[in-house]
Design an enzyme around this catalytic site. Sequence first.
Site, short mmCIF file in Angstrom:
data_model
loop_
_atom_site.label_atom_id
_atom_site.label_comp_id
_atom_site.label_asym_id
_atom_site.label_seq_id
_atom_site.Cartn_x
_atom_site.Cartn_y
_atom_site.Cartn_z
N ASP A 32 37.46 -3.63 -36.89
CA ASP A 32 37.99 -4.89 -37.45
C ASP A 32 38.00 -4.88 -38.97
OD1 ASP A 32 38.17 -5.92 -34.83
OD2 ASP A 32 36.05 -6.44 -34.91
N HIS A 58 44.37 -4.62 -33.08
CA HIS A 58 44.75 -4.72 -34.49
C HIS A 58 45.55 -5.99 -34.64
CE1 HIS A 58 43.69 -0.72 -35.45
NE2 HIS A 58 44.68 -0.13 -34.82
#
Length: 430
Positions: free
Chosen positions: A12, A40
């Site tokens: 992340d 994503h």
Amino acid sequence: MVKAIVGANWGDEGKGKVTDTLAADADVVVRFQGGANAGHTIKNEYGKFALHTCPSGVFSKGVVNVIGNGVALNIPILMKELEEIVSRGVPMPDIRISDRVQIVMPYHILFDECEEERLKGAAFGSTKSGIAPFYSDKYAKIGIQVSELFDEHYLKDKLYNICALKNPMLQHLYHREPLNPDALFLTCMQYREMVKPYITDTAAFLSEAIKEGKTILLEGQLGTMKDPDHGIYPMVTSSSTLAAYGAIGAGIPPYEITQIIAVSKAYSSAVGAGAFVSEILDEEEAEELRRRGGDGGEYGATTGRPRRVGWYDCVASRYGCALQGATDVAFTVLDVLGYLDEIPVCVGYEVDGEITRDFPTTRRLERAKPVFERLPGWKSDIRGIRSYEELPANCRGYIEFIEGQLGYPITYVSNGPDRKAMIYRKDRVK
Ligand code: GDP
């Protein structure tokens, strides 16, 4: 030229955004590991997208998107993602699926769920995408390669063997219905129809692309701390998250990877259980950063669950960059910190009364306490700034302090979720 874009931390970090930005000048984007267990988030002219399986090059015209052999391929999820992006106005991307990639089967997901249920409070916090059972089967040599879908007799025998192995566990340990090999065979036949148009000898395709001097991006999922060898084992994922694995998971020579961009977020976040030394323990302070973080808050792209947040951790990040073999660092989500008067940065760990800057193995890591230094904040909104020199002095101070701690050049600074929000430090870009 082959560039790898990989995570220096827990995932992340904004790899999707960095890949999406760099894909504009690339010819090929390759996913080389992991599956639909992480996501994503990408924001561009088409809108905001959470990708789990598609390579981030799907938005860029003329880019070939490769699902490499190292991926855990969930075929229905890939198809759903492609349908979704096309229905939202993105031109149908050019997708190539490795003929050697293996398939996430419905029973991998089932086993993931059963095991988390069995472990209860001691669970790993799996996203239940079947990733650990998938890679276990791959290395136990009972995985199903896409190419095997075309050999019906072989596949049927294999499925009978898989059921013979799995059913006793399913029935007696997890108290579930047994798997039916004939039903699984039909599922495989449906999968075959879905992937047929995209199957390619991607290693040969990439070898040719390299010869032709094409720009190839290898897109990593998660980050160093989630690597099964070098991460916080056992709170890791089941495939290597390192750039080095890019060579294996894409099927290219390792020496072709000449640029390794380690993506590192300007503060820390982590999902699931496991040691997280620089975590913000004050819930109010943590919630403020979580709410402001990323784009719309630090909540998982796959699960929606709140991420744990912490201050920037130089010990973990230096280790993260070292194991990735970073040639460059992309420092992301810096704009979020503009509300702070002072910003703590973790510069060392205290373990058993000793201060260290080296990242310890997991058992020692669990005893580590953070050593913080406090840097002055810049108290302003830096979104929209396009040159490094225009950033406030304290903001540059923060970047350069961390760069000094890392010992790796911060070449890219991301100051907003949008594709254009990327500052190149021209003196450093190779
Ligand atoms: P990845 O898996 O490494 O690609 O990371 P995620 O997509 O899960 O998380 C990154 C989040 O941060 C996403 O919501 C992005 O839109 C967002 N993001 C990326 N770069 C920036 C940035 O520079 N500033 C802000 N505010 N958000 C960013």
